[in-house]
Scaffold this active site. Structure first.
Site, short mmCIF file in Angstrom:
data_model
loop_
_atom_site.label_atom_id
_atom_site.label_comp_id
_atom_site.label_asym_id
_atom_site.label_seq_id
_atom_site.Cartn_x
_atom_site.Cartn_y
_atom_site.Cartn_z
N LYS A 86 -27.73 65.47 54.24
CA LYS A 86 -27.10 65.84 52.97
C LYS A 86 -27.72 67.13 52.43
O LYS A 86 -27.03 68.01 51.92
CB LYS A 86 -27.24 64.69 51.95
N GLN A 97 -29.77 57.27 47.55
CA GLN A 97 -29.49 56.79 48.91
C GLN A 97 -29.64 55.27 48.98
O GLN A 97 -30.66 54.72 48.57
CB GLN A 97 -30.45 57.48 49.90
N ASP A 140 -21.07 59.99 44.45
CA ASP A 140 -20.72 59.01 45.48
C ASP A 140 -19.41 58.29 45.13
O ASP A 140 -18.79 57.68 46.00
CB ASP A 140 -21.83 57.94 45.59
#
Ligand code: NAD
Length: 283
Positions: A52, A96, A119
């Site tokens: 990422k 995460q 997200d």
């Protein structure tokens, strides 16, 4: 033999578009910025986080990295999120998953401001997705839609079957296909005669988590197949939820694993960062 949908190529196209948008923002003095938070030392999570950050570099998005110890408390993590929520220069917050067991994942995801939830997991954004009005769409599902559309397949009016009803893939993929005017059926572990339902599909999305679950006799000629599954076999190789060899004999379009949906998730995350940044700056 089916046309192979090249997720690597399409994801690079999307990242190049994101980079162009990020450059436009920077020309106005605004630098899009993503905070990436990792708790603990799970090796797979470390790889995802590294990828990422690399994608941020590629797209010209600033990344802030927070690597916290395994024994970080829930309160400490919530305090970091509060700090990032309040930071006007930080446009997106990515925590995460999975988090260590002593931390309540839902509590953490709920604390992220919806406008920074790149997200697309916050219930507020899931709600907007369900009414066809989301800016920040869950990345993997949004990636599936891009793969279909950029392959030139029109979703409007098509019979779409999604296998899997998880909150992060199956359900949002179904909602997005519906927003694109597909006629959607969702299958799951209790669905009766799943093969027959799958054979009705003109577009089939598999998000089951079982290697080679979709066999050749479960699809019709000319179907478009999107394989979300990422399964690690005993020999170490990656395998999708679709039996690629069998299904590609009948499909018109199919994604491979690896190199299909996988690279799209990060590309869509980058896209969400720019969307969040623009929205927060009223652009
Ligand atoms: P999950 O385990 O949360 O959900 C699986 C779904 O499949 C469930 O809804 C369940 O009802 C259904 N299912 C299970 N067994 C079934 C059966 N026998 N018949 C019909 N349906 C059945 O999984 P998930 O998080 O949705 O992930 C699915 C797959 O996608 C996994 O392989 C995962 O690794 C992969 N994945 C890939 C990405 C990516 O970036 N490409 C992102 C997320 C998940």
């Amino acid at each position: 033999m089916a046309n192979i949908i090249d997720g690597k190529l399409i994801s690079t196209e999307i990242k190049d578009e994101v980079k162009a948008k990020a450059d436009e923002l920077k020309a106005k003095g605004i630098e899009p910025c993503l905070a990436v938070v990792l708790v603990g030392e799970d090796p797979a999570s470390q790889v995802y986080v590294r990828n990422k950050k690399r994608a941020c570099e590629y797209c010209g998005i600033k990344s802030l990295s927070y690597e916290l110890k395994e024994d970080t408390t829930e309160e400490e993590l919530l305090a970091l999120i509060d700090k990032l929520n309040a930071d006007k220069d930080c446009n997106g917050i990515l925590v995460q998953l999975p988090l260590p067991k002593h931390i309540d994942e839902n509590k953490i995801l709920l604390r992220i401001l919806p406008e920074k939830d790149v997200d697309g997991f916050h219930p507020y954004n899931v709600g907007l997705l369900s009414i066809g009005n989301a800016d920040l769409k869950a990345c993997t599902p949004a990636g599936c839609i891009e793969l279909i559309k950029r392959s030139g397949v029109d979703i409007t009016g098509k019979r779409c079957v999604v296998v899997g009803r998880s909150n992060i893939v199956g359900k949002p993929v179904g909602m997005l296909l519906l927003s694109e005017n597909g006629t959607v059926t969702t299958c799951h572990s209790r669905t009766k005669d799943i093969a027959e339902v799958c054979r009705q599909a003109e577009i089939l999305v598999a998000a089951v988590g079982i290697p080679k679950f979709i066999k050749g006799d479960m699809v019709s000629e000319g179907v478009t197949v999107i394989d979300v599954g990422i399964n690690r076999l005993e020999n170490g190789k990656l395998c999708g939820d679709v039996d690629f060899e069998e299904v590609s004999e009948k499909a018109a379009y199919i994604t491979p694993v690896p190199g299909g949906v996988g690279p799209m998730t990060i590309a869509m995350l980058m896209n969400n960062c720019v969307i969040a940044c623009k929205k927060q700056n009223n652009i």
